[in-house]
Design a protein around this motif. Structure first.
Motif, short mmCIF file in Angstrom:
data_model
loop_
_atom_site.label_atom_id
_atom_site.label_comp_id
_atom_site.label_asym_id
_atom_site.label_seq_id
_atom_site.Cartn_x
_atom_site.Cartn_y
_atom_site.Cartn_z
N VAL A 119 -24.55 23.50 -23.60
CA VAL A 119 -23.54 22.53 -23.17
C VAL A 119 -22.21 23.25 -23.05
O VAL A 119 -21.79 23.97 -23.95
CB VAL A 119 -23.44 21.37 -24.19
CG1 VAL A 119 -22.34 20.42 -23.80
CG2 VAL A 119 -24.76 20.65 -24.29
N SER A 120 -21.55 23.07 -21.91
CA SER A 120 -20.30 23.79 -21.67
C SER A 120 -19.06 22.97 -22.00
O SER A 120 -18.00 23.51 -22.24
CB SER A 120 -20.22 24.24 -20.21
OG SER A 120 -20.28 23.11 -19.36
N SER A 121 -19.19 21.65 -22.03
CA SER A 121 -18.03 20.80 -22.27
C SER A 121 -18.32 19.84 -23.42
O SER A 121 -19.28 19.06 -23.36
CB SER A 121 -17.68 20.01 -21.00
OG SER A 121 -16.62 19.13 -21.25
N ILE A 122 -17.49 19.91 -24.46
CA ILE A 122 -17.67 19.05 -25.64
C ILE A 122 -16.36 18.33 -25.89
O ILE A 122 -15.30 18.94 -25.98
CB ILE A 122 -18.06 19.87 -26.88
CG1 ILE A 122 -19.37 20.62 -26.64
CG2 ILE A 122 -18.17 18.98 -28.11
CD1 ILE A 122 -19.74 21.57 -27.75
N SER A 123 -16.44 17.00 -26.02
CA SER A 123 -15.27 16.20 -26.35
C SER A 123 -15.58 15.42 -27.64
O SER A 123 -16.72 15.04 -27.88
CB SER A 123 -14.94 15.21 -25.25
OG SER A 123 -14.65 15.90 -24.06
N ILE A 124 -14.53 15.16 -28.43
CA ILE A 124 -14.72 14.46 -29.70
C ILE A 124 -13.74 13.29 -29.75
O ILE A 124 -12.56 13.44 -29.43
CB ILE A 124 -14.44 15.39 -30.90
CG1 ILE A 124 -15.34 16.62 -30.85
CG2 ILE A 124 -14.64 14.66 -32.21
CD1 ILE A 124 -15.02 17.64 -31.90
N VAL A 125 -14.26 12.13 -30.15
CA VAL A 125 -13.43 10.95 -30.39
C VAL A 125 -13.85 10.33 -31.72
O VAL A 125 -14.95 10.51 -32.18
CB VAL A 125 -13.54 9.88 -29.27
CG1 VAL A 125 -13.01 10.41 -27.96
CG2 VAL A 125 -14.94 9.39 -29.10
#
Length: 127
Positions: A119-125
């Motif tokens: 996975v190249s893009s990781i976002s956290i909320v």
């Protein structure tokens, strides 16, 4: 014959030690800055406006450190294999929704598994 007492402290060796420590710190300090995670802070997006057929995989981390993908619980041992399969369907990356009570360790394990799955893009909320 009386011997004269010595009442001064020689600070030359102390100064030498401090200069060596200063030089070591100056050499080591730039190396320490190069470590760490490279994260991009996501922009705030309201969840009501998000499309239902999103190409982003959403993974939830519950307060008791369980992983939930597609409304089903995933064990930590199976996490890497499932993320590899799901990353082929969701090309835009993953969105990690972590509870405020979930441990930092479980979120970092999920991020490491995602990176190992390609996975190249990781976002956290926060949920």
């Amino acid at each position: 014959m009386k011997r004269q007492t010595f009442n001064e402290i020689n600070i030359t060796p102390l100064t030498d030690i401090f200069l060596v420590l200063l030089i070591l710190m100056m050499v080591i300090a730039p190396i320490l800055d190069q470590q760490g995670l490279s994260l991009a802070v996501p922009e705030y997006v309201e969840q009501n406006n998000a499309p239902q057929d999103s190409k982003v995989l959403t993974v939830q981390v519950s307060p008791d450190d369980r992983y939930i993908i597609n409304n089903s619980e995933v064990k930590e041992a199976d996490l890497l294999n499932i993320l590899k399969e799901e990353s082929e369907l969701h090309k835009d990356g993953i969105l990690i929704q972590a509870s405020g009570e979930s441990s930092h360790q479980s979120v970092v394990k999920l991020m490491d598994s995602a990176r190992n799955a390609g996975v190249s893009s990781i976002s956290i909320v926060e949920m």
